[in-house]
Design a protein around this motif. Structure first.
Motif, PDB file in Angstrom:
ATOM      1  N   ASP A 213       0.833  -1.207   0.000  1.00 41.63           N
ATOM      2  CA  ASP A 213       0.000   0.000   0.000  1.00 41.63           C
ATOM      3  C   ASP A 213       0.866   1.254   0.000  1.00 41.63           C
ATOM      4  OD1 ASP A 213      -2.709   1.291   0.378  1.00 41.63           O
ATOM      5  OD2 ASP A 213      -1.678   2.048   2.152  1.00 41.63           O
ATOM      6  N   MET A 214       1.977   1.205   0.735  1.00 34.63           N
ATOM      7  CA  MET A 214       2.890   2.342   0.774  1.00 34.63           C
ATOM      8  C   MET A 214       3.478   2.616  -0.607  1.00 34.63           C
ATOM      9  SD  MET A 214       6.109   2.806   3.414  1.00 34.63           S
ATOM     10  CE  MET A 214       5.094   2.629   4.877  1.00 34.63           C
ATOM     11  N   LEU A 215       3.873   1.552  -1.306  1.00 28.63           N
ATOM     12  CA  LEU A 215       4.425   1.701  -2.653  1.00 28.63           C
ATOM     13  C   LEU A 215       3.357   2.185  -3.632  1.00 28.63           C
ATOM     14  CD1 LEU A 215       6.501  -1.615  -2.782  1.00 28.63           C
ATOM     15  CD2 LEU A 215       7.424   0.698  -2.646  1.00 28.63           C
ATOM     16  N   ALA A 222       7.878   4.452  -4.050  1.00 30.85           N
ATOM     17  CA  ALA A 222       7.907   3.472  -5.143  1.00 30.85           C
ATOM     18  C   ALA A 222       9.084   3.740  -6.073  1.00 30.85           C
ATOM     19  CB  ALA A 222       6.594   3.512  -5.921  1.00 30.85           C
ATOM     20  N   ASP A 223       9.308   4.999  -6.408  1.00 29.30           N
ATOM     21  CA  ASP A 223      10.417   5.328  -7.319  1.00 29.30           C
ATOM     22  C   ASP A 223      11.757   4.946  -6.703  1.00 29.30           C
ATOM     23  OD1 ASP A 223       8.669   6.302  -9.174  1.00 29.30           O
ATOM     24  OD2 ASP A 223       8.961   8.423  -8.663  1.00 29.30           O
ATOM     25  N   GLU A 224      11.895   5.150  -5.394  1.00 28.58           N
ATOM     26  CA  GLU A 224      13.163   4.840  -4.735  1.00 28.58           C
ATOM     27  C   GLU A 224      13.426   3.334  -4.737  1.00 28.58           C
ATOM     28  OE1 GLU A 224      15.376   5.792  -0.465  1.00 28.58           O
ATOM     29  OE2 GLU A 224      13.668   7.001  -1.147  1.00 28.58           O
ATOM     30  N   VAL A 225      12.386   2.543  -4.428  1.00 34.31           N
ATOM     31  CA  VAL A 225      12.546   1.089  -4.431  1.00 34.31           C
ATOM     32  C   VAL A 225      12.811   0.582  -5.847  1.00 34.31           C
ATOM     33  CG1 VAL A 225      11.361  -1.104  -4.037  1.00 34.31           C
ATOM     34  CG2 VAL A 225      11.173   0.727  -2.362  1.00 34.31           C
ATOM     35  N   ARG A 226      12.074   1.104  -6.810  1.00 34.82           N
ATOM     36  CA  ARG A 226      12.231   0.627  -8.192  1.00 34.82           C
ATOM     37  C   ARG A 226      13.556   1.047  -8.806  1.00 34.82           C
ATOM     38  NH1 ARG A 226       5.998   2.365  -9.522  1.00 34.82           N
ATOM     39  NH2 ARG A 226       5.029   0.673  -8.309  1.00 34.82           N
ATOM     40  N   LEU A 243      -1.776 -11.788  -2.206  1.00 32.02           N
ATOM     41  CA  LEU A 243      -1.099 -10.712  -1.493  1.00 32.02           C
ATOM     42  C   LEU A 243       0.347 -10.580  -1.946  1.00 32.02           C
ATOM     43  CD1 LEU A 243      -0.747  -8.566   0.667  1.00 32.02           C
ATOM     44  CD2 LEU A 243      -0.551 -10.383   2.380  1.00 32.02           C
ATOM     45  N   GLN A 244       1.051 -11.702  -2.077  1.00 33.42           N
ATOM     46  CA  GLN A 244       2.441 -11.648  -2.537  1.00 33.42           C
ATOM     47  C   GLN A 244       2.527 -11.137  -3.968  1.00 33.42           C
ATOM     48  OE1 GLN A 244       3.093 -15.739  -1.594  1.00 33.42           O
ATOM     49  NE2 GLN A 244       4.292 -15.287   0.238  1.00 33.42           N
ATOM     50  N   GLN A 245       1.587 -11.543  -4.813  1.00 33.76           N
ATOM     51  CA  GLN A 245       1.576 -11.061  -6.184  1.00 33.76           C
ATOM     52  C   GLN A 245       1.316  -9.550  -6.227  1.00 33.76           C
ATOM     53  OE1 GLN A 245       2.281 -12.817  -9.088  1.00 33.76           O
ATOM     54  NE2 GLN A 245       2.223 -10.781 -10.013  1.00 33.76           N
ATOM     55  N   ASP A 249       3.783  -6.863  -7.859  1.00 34.39           N
ATOM     56  CA  ASP A 249       3.346  -5.897  -8.873  1.00 34.39           C
ATOM     57  C   ASP A 249       3.796  -4.488  -8.512  1.00 34.39           C
ATOM     58  OD1 ASP A 249       2.120  -7.890 -10.337  1.00 34.39           O
ATOM     59  OD2 ASP A 249       0.126  -7.530  -9.500  1.00 34.39           O
ATOM     60  N   GLN A 250       3.762  -4.158  -7.215  1.00 32.99           N
ATOM     61  CA  GLN A 250       4.203  -2.822  -6.792  1.00 32.99           C
ATOM     62  C   GLN A 250       5.712  -2.682  -6.942  1.00 32.99           C
ATOM     63  OE1 GLN A 250       1.569  -0.917  -6.411  1.00 32.99           O
ATOM     64  NE2 GLN A 250       0.491  -2.867  -6.616  1.00 32.99           N
ATOM     65  N   TRP A 251       6.438  -3.725  -6.644  1.00 35.03           N
ATOM     66  CA  TRP A 251       7.892  -3.683  -6.853  1.00 35.03           C
ATOM     67  C   TRP A 251       8.231  -3.454  -8.325  1.00 35.03           C
ATOM     68  CZ3 TRP A 251       9.021  -8.559  -3.402  1.00 35.03           C
ATOM     69  CH2 TRP A 251       9.269  -8.149  -2.083  1.00 35.03           C
TER      70      TRP A 251
END
Length: 678
Positions: A213-215, A222-226, A243-245, A249-251
């Motif tokens: 949800d944070m991403l 999200a930009d920082e993680v990606r 949930l894992q999927q 998807d957010q990653w």
């Protein structure tokens, strides 16, 4: 035993990385850009393929090590992946479980996004579930709390809220746990979330959900993680949950740099929310995906592989891979029918003893069964035979008090170790003060288990010393470092005893010799498997059990529970045509199977009989205070109304009518059919 070291090996040349692979594994390593789908059968070297792919990508400059995130489902598997990458000279790659990766990221971003420290993780749901049950006025015991905790977890990993739970359970034809109705479970889920909020804690599923949800809602995060992680590898993709999927998807964002690895034939955790849907539909999601199939089985003999293939072929398992054995021929699989459970346990203990006498290490032998309750008989039989054993699924090795105490002593000894005394001797001296002896104690039970645990530490010390170079012998500090790394990865040293484990707990493991016990109807498939999907999963579970064996494989069942009891048990239907019955029995069973296959439904059922069955079902539902569909579904009633069975054997051929339903309702259903016919 293979051991880890605290320094990476020298980096390999890219060509050397590829030279270590077979043609299909090489295809995986060369598929450096996603999307990539690797369908990997049991024993085909999937971990080897994907770690070499990562290493090849790093060595050719395609990947930066720190830009790769490899996720799997167990700390043990993640630890093995890190070890293999290090042995290939690759450091910096993140190989973690979904939860470990998510927890690390959530802890990093929480102070910035929410403020303060992240909430404490609820280690066990049971206390909170028990409190939630009290609040909604539900009486629970320990078993009910366990089942309700599992149902709460299923709802969360399936992204099902309390408001949607009743509808989702009806769609999935999912019975409510422990005899409660779905509305009660929905209210309990709401109360459980309230309990957590009041206590300021979150559970493991919240870690994934909150990070996703944070991403999803904070673009900067999200930009920082990606920007950090550009290449993703997901192992055991057939076990991914919604949930894992969602987190995956957010990653990923809108990128396609994803390599997934899985085997639909090893989907055995559907009851926890895992689904092979994402693996089976990968090429629909990514039309340009590269697909590589690994079918060369390096683990098992041709005899074991043939039986595994036949079990899947007879079940027409979707997406099943036909394994091709690479090992030399071994002994044939053996099949034994015992008179009763005690005889089966004693027989397996005797056979295990003969294998040990022939040179097979006890730690390379496993007894696998469908339910944990079956272990007691084998524990007793092995103890009577004087054979050491360990029960997998019990307390984790590094959480045992004697192990923790021993590591404290070893850590202290490392500070003042004598450099002139060989490390294994020092370890023996230290552990002697903790109660270890050269010879095992005569006592069984807890005393023997404590000795086995410390003996495993002694054995690990010997192994670490054996692989150390002559010019840099292993020290106490080396061993302590090894133990700390293993503890973080839950990579326990080998305990020298026969492994007792449920089939689910055996997933991902292998042994030289495997005994598959209790392969009878009611246990395999389990009597609770009353739908086609549930029975299909039980078949896959048997396949997983078979493919744990490298060389020796023995399957058995007991005709009766108790000595002198009636021989009412029948061996599992999954071995029809494979169990070496006498010819008459084999022909008889073959006719029954073919007869069942010919009974195709037309949809034209007896309306009056169907209505009578529905009326009966409604009365049962009212008496038991359960939803009507949990008695029998409409499709099952319609099939009965069309086929009009006149015997238990005929009724058993109707989809949705399993052994438990027959025991409970069989006579009544047949009476209703007969009454309507009259």
């Amino acid at each position: 035993m293979s051991t880890t070291t605290n320094s990476p090996s020298a980096p390999l040349h890219p060509d050397a990385i590829l030279d270590a692979l077979d043609p299909e594994q090489r295809d995986v390593a060369l598929a450096l850009t996603g999307p990539v789908c690797v369908l990997a059968g049991a024993g085909t070297g999937k971990t080897r393929a994907i770690t070499h792919r990562i290493a090849y990508g790093v060595r050719t400059g395609t990947y930066k090590p720190t830009s790769v995130l490899a996720v799997t489902f167990t700390a043990r598997a993640a630890g093995e992946m890190r070890t293999r990458l290090r042995d290939l000279g690759v450091v910096g790659v993140q190989a973690r479980t979904f939860h470990a990766a998510a927890l690390r990221q959530l802890g990093y971003f929480w102070p910035r996004v929410v403020g303060g420290a992240p909430p404490r993780i609820l280690e066990h749901k049971a206390p909170a579930v028990a409190e939630a049950a009290r609040r909604v006025g539900v009486s629970v015991d320990r078993v009910a709390v366990r089942d309700l905790s599992s149902e709460v977890e299923w709802a969360k990993v399936s992204l099902v809220t309390a408001e949607d739970y009743v509808k989702a359970a009806l769609v999935d034809d999912r019975p409510a746990p422990s005899g409660y109705d779905h509305q009660t479970v929905a209210r309990l889920i709401t109360a459980y979330e309230d309990v957590k909020t009041e206590r300021g804690v979150i559970d493991f599923e919240d870690v994934l959900l909150m990070l996703a949800d944070m991403l999803n809602s904070h673009r900067q995060v999200a930009d920082e993680v990606r920007s950090q992680y550009r290449h993703f590898v997901v192992d055991e993709y057939q076990d991914v949950s919604p949930l894992q999927q969602f987190l995956l998807d957010q990653w990923l964002g809108d990128r396609k740099e994803l390599c997934v690895v899985g085997d639909p034939s090893q989907t055995i955790y559907s009851f926890t929310g895992a689904t092979p849907h994402y693996l089976l539909d990968f090429t629909r999601t990514y039309a340009d995906a590269q697909v590589v199939r690994l079918v060369r089985d390096y683990r098992s003999t041709p005899q074991v592989v043939h039986l595994a293939n036949q079990v899947l072929r007879r079940g027409r398992v979707p997406g099943a891979l036909e394994l091709v054995a690479q090992r030399p021929a071994g002994p044939p699989a053996s099949f034994t029918a015992y008179d009763d459970d005690d005889a089966e346990a004693a027989g397996i203990a005797a056979r295990a003893g003969r294998l040990i006498a022939s040179g097979v290490r006890p730690s390379e032998i496993a007894v696998l069964y469908r339910t944990n309750a079956q272990s007691a008989a084998f524990e007793s039989a092995l103890a009577d035979a004087g054979i050491s054993y360990l029960v997998r699924g019990g307390e984790r090795f590094f959480q045992r008090k004697e192990v923790r105490d021993a590591i404290v002593l070893l850590r202290g000894a490392a500070r003042s170790a004598d450099p002139d005394q060989p490390m294994p001797e020092q370890v023996r001296d230290v552990l002697t003060t903790a109660g270890w002896t050269e010879q095992p104690p005569a006592a069984r039970g807890a005393a023997r288990e404590r000795w086995e645990a410390m003996q495993a530490l002694v054995g690990l010390a010997d192994d670490v010393a054996a692989v150390a170079p002559e010019d840099a012998p292993a020290t106490m500090a080396t061993l302590v470092g090894e133990l700390e790394e293993r503890a973080s990865a839950q990579h326990a040293p080998t305990v020298e005893g026969v492994t007792l484990a449920s089939l689910h707990a055996a997933k991902g493991l292998e042994w030289d010799a495997v005994f598959l016990a209790g392969v009878s109807e009611g246990l395999m498939p389990i009597s609770l498997a009353e739908t086609d999907e549930a029975v299909a999963e039980e078949r896959r579970l048997l396949y997983v059990g078979i493919t744990r064996a490298r060389e020796h494989l023995e399957l058995s069942f007991a005709r009766s529970r108790n000595p002198g009891g009636r021989a009412t048990r029948k061996r599992t239907r999954f071995l029809d045509g494979l169990w070496p019955d006498d010819p008459a029995d084999r022909r008889g069973r073959g006719r029954a199977v073919r007869g069942q296959a010919r009974q195709q439904l037309t949809g034209e059922h007896d309306v009056a009989l169907f209505d009578a069955l529905r009326e009966w079902r409604l009365s049962v539902a009212r008496e038991t205070d359960k939803p009507a569909f949990t008695v029998l579904g409409d499709a099952t009633l319609a099939a009965i109304a069309e086929l009009k069975p006149t015997s238990v054997a005929q009724l058993a051929r109707v989809n949705g009518v399993g052994p438990a339903k027959i025991d409970r309702y069989g006579e009544t259903i047949l009476a209703i059919v007969a009454e309507q016919a009259g």
